[in-house]
Motif scaffolding. Structure first.
Motif, mmCIF file in Angstrom:
data_model
loop_
_atom_site.group_PDB
_atom_site.id
_atom_site.type_symbol
_atom_site.label_atom_id
_atom_site.label_comp_id
_atom_site.label_asym_id
_atom_site.label_seq_id
_atom_site.Cartn_x
_atom_site.Cartn_y
_atom_site.Cartn_z
ATOM 1 N N ALA A 1 2.777 -2.966 -5.977
ATOM 2 C CA ALA A 1 1.642 -2.539 -5.161
ATOM 3 C C ALA A 1 1.911 -2.826 -3.683
ATOM 4 C CB ALA A 1 0.360 -3.237 -5.618
ATOM 5 N N GLU A 2 2.484 -3.996 -3.403
ATOM 6 C CA GLU A 2 2.804 -4.345 -2.017
ATOM 7 C C GLU A 2 3.867 -3.398 -1.455
ATOM 8 O OE1 GLU A 2 3.900 -8.460 -2.198
ATOM 9 O OE2 GLU A 2 1.828 -9.137 -2.457
ATOM 10 N N ARG A 3 4.889 -3.067 -2.289
ATOM 11 C CA ARG A 3 5.917 -2.120 -1.848
ATOM 12 C C ARG A 3 5.294 -0.755 -1.597
ATOM 13 N NH1 ARG A 3 9.035 -4.526 -5.756
ATOM 14 N NH2 ARG A 3 8.645 -2.824 -7.195
ATOM 15 N N SER A 4 4.406 -0.344 -2.503
ATOM 16 C CA SER A 4 3.752 0.955 -2.366
ATOM 17 C C SER A 4 2.918 0.986 -1.084
ATOM 18 C CB SER A 4 2.872 1.220 -3.582
ATOM 19 O OG SER A 4 2.168 2.420 -3.420
ATOM 20 N N GLU A 5 2.185 -0.090 -0.827
ATOM 21 C CA GLU A 5 1.374 -0.178 0.394
ATOM 22 C C GLU A 5 2.273 -0.189 1.629
ATOM 23 O OE1 GLU A 5 -2.013 -0.539 2.880
ATOM 24 O OE2 GLU A 5 -1.664 0.262 0.887
ATOM 25 N N ALA A 6 3.368 -0.922 1.558
ATOM 26 C CA ALA A 6 4.314 -0.974 2.681
ATOM 27 C C ALA A 6 4.913 0.414 2.931
ATOM 28 C CB ALA A 6 5.413 -1.997 2.411
ATOM 29 N N GLU A 7 5.247 1.128 1.857
ATOM 30 C CA GLU A 7 5.797 2.478 2.003
ATOM 31 C C GLU A 7 4.757 3.425 2.591
ATOM 32 O OE1 GLU A 7 7.117 3.364 -1.949
ATOM 33 O OE2 GLU A 7 8.882 2.073 -1.784
ATOM 34 N N ARG A 8 3.503 3.286 2.155
ATOM 35 C CA ARG A 8 2.424 4.120 2.680
ATOM 36 C C ARG A 8 2.221 3.855 4.175
ATOM 37 N NH1 ARG A 8 -2.611 4.062 4.078
ATOM 38 N NH2 ARG A 8 -2.948 1.868 3.690
ATOM 39 N N LEU A 9 2.216 2.568 4.547
ATOM 40 C CA LEU A 9 2.061 2.218 5.959
ATOM 41 C C LEU A 9 3.232 2.719 6.798
ATOM 42 C CD1 LEU A 9 0.614 -1.410 5.655
ATOM 43 C CD2 LEU A 9 -0.602 0.663 6.365
ATOM 44 N N GLN A 10 4.432 2.617 6.236
ATOM 45 C CA GLN A 10 5.629 3.105 6.938
ATOM 46 C C GLN A 10 5.541 4.622 7.138
ATOM 47 O OE1 GLN A 10 7.940 1.713 8.593
ATOM 48 N NE2 GLN A 10 9.305 3.435 8.908
ATOM 49 N N ALA A 11 5.104 5.334 6.094
ATOM 50 C CA ALA A 11 4.975 6.794 6.194
ATOM 51 C C ALA A 11 3.941 7.164 7.262
ATOM 52 C CB ALA A 11 4.588 7.392 4.844
ATOM 53 N N LYS A 12 2.829 6.424 7.302
ATOM 54 C CA LYS A 12 1.800 6.673 8.322
ATOM 55 C C LYS A 12 2.341 6.400 9.718
ATOM 56 C CE LYS A 12 -3.006 6.081 7.693
ATOM 57 N NZ LYS A 12 -3.451 7.339 7.444
ATOM 58 N N ARG A 13 3.117 5.320 9.848
ATOM 59 C CA ARG A 13 3.701 4.961 11.139
ATOM 60 C C ARG A 13 4.662 6.065 11.606
ATOM 61 N NH1 ARG A 13 3.844 -0.057 10.447
ATOM 62 N NH2 ARG A 13 5.547 -0.099 8.952
ATOM 63 N N VAL A 14 5.483 6.551 10.692
ATOM 64 C CA VAL A 14 6.430 7.619 11.026
ATOM 65 C C VAL A 14 5.664 8.884 11.429
ATOM 66 C CG1 VAL A 14 8.146 9.194 10.033
ATOM 67 C CG2 VAL A 14 8.344 6.731 9.650
ATOM 68 N N GLU A 15 4.596 9.196 10.698
ATOM 69 C CA GLU A 15 3.793 10.374 11.010
ATOM 70 C C GLU A 15 3.167 10.254 12.400
ATOM 71 O OE1 GLU A 15 -0.245 12.583 9.392
ATOM 72 O OE2 GLU A 15 0.876 11.304 8.013
ATOM 73 N N ARG A 16 2.620 9.071 12.723
ATOM 74 C CA ARG A 16 2.040 8.860 14.049
ATOM 75 C C ARG A 16 3.098 8.999 15.140
ATOM 76 N NH1 ARG A 16 -0.774 4.592 11.567
ATOM 77 N NH2 ARG A 16 0.692 3.101 12.450
#
Length: 197
Positions: A45-60
């Protein structure tokens, strides 16, 4: 017989202890297995959340980069148009208007084009939605010079890919020009139906 009972009792007690110990070991093993499974699920779950946050950061970052590129392109467009407006000897490089139009009017068209480009790029950068762009264009179209520019640049818009955003916006503005021409009111600010969003 006494020995046998004693031995059987000892073995019975030992077997009971052994079963109890085995049960306790099994329970401890199950608890450890559950703890490891919970830890693995938390880690996933933490990896999934970290990946989601990373994807959002890249998108921004991509959106910011695109906006920066659009702002740079708009600045360059303005600088080039300014040079053509300020120095009439440069204007023929980008002046594709009918040569029968007086030079002063063609310079005004270059300035009108700068305003249109400003509005268009503001929209592309997300600073104006379609409704806001529509309202600003409705105001610009109150200028006869801007209307003349819009008509004189029709052939330029005709070369755009029909599915492009710029072509679609051009059609929206063409429709607005028609609505303003057909309006039976002097209250131009209420004419037309701005798109929402």
């Amino acid at each position: 017989m006494v020995t046998r009972k004693f031995t059987a009792g000892r073995f019975g007690s030992a077997a009971g202890l052994l079963l109890t110990a085995a049960g306790m070991t099994l329970a401890a093993w199950q608890r450890r297995l559950e703890a490891e499974r919970s830890e693995a699920e938390r880690s996933a779950a933490e990896r999934s959340e970290a990946e989601r946050l990373q994807a959002k950061r890249v998108e921004r970052e991509e959106v910011a980069s695109l906006r920066q590129a659009l702002a740079h392109q708009q600045r360059m467009h303005w600088e080039l148009l300014t040079k053509a407006i300020d120095d009439p000897s440069l204007a023929p490089v980008i002046d594709t208007y009918d040569k029968g139009i007086p030079a002063e009017k063609r310079r005004q068209f270059l300035y009108a084009n700068a305003w249109y480009a400003y509005m268009y790029h503001s929209h592309r950068a997300g600073l104006l939605d379609r409704e806001e762009l529509y309202r600003h264009m409705r105001e610009l179209l109150q200028s006869q010079v801007f209307r003349d520019y819009w008509e004189a640049s029709r052939h330029m818009r005709a070369t755009l890919n029909e599915s492009s955003e710029e072509a679609q916006l051009g059609l929206m503005i063409d429709g607005l020009v028609q609505e303003l021409d057909d309006a039976e009111t002097d209250e131009w600010w209420v004419v037309g139906n701005p798109p929402t969003g």
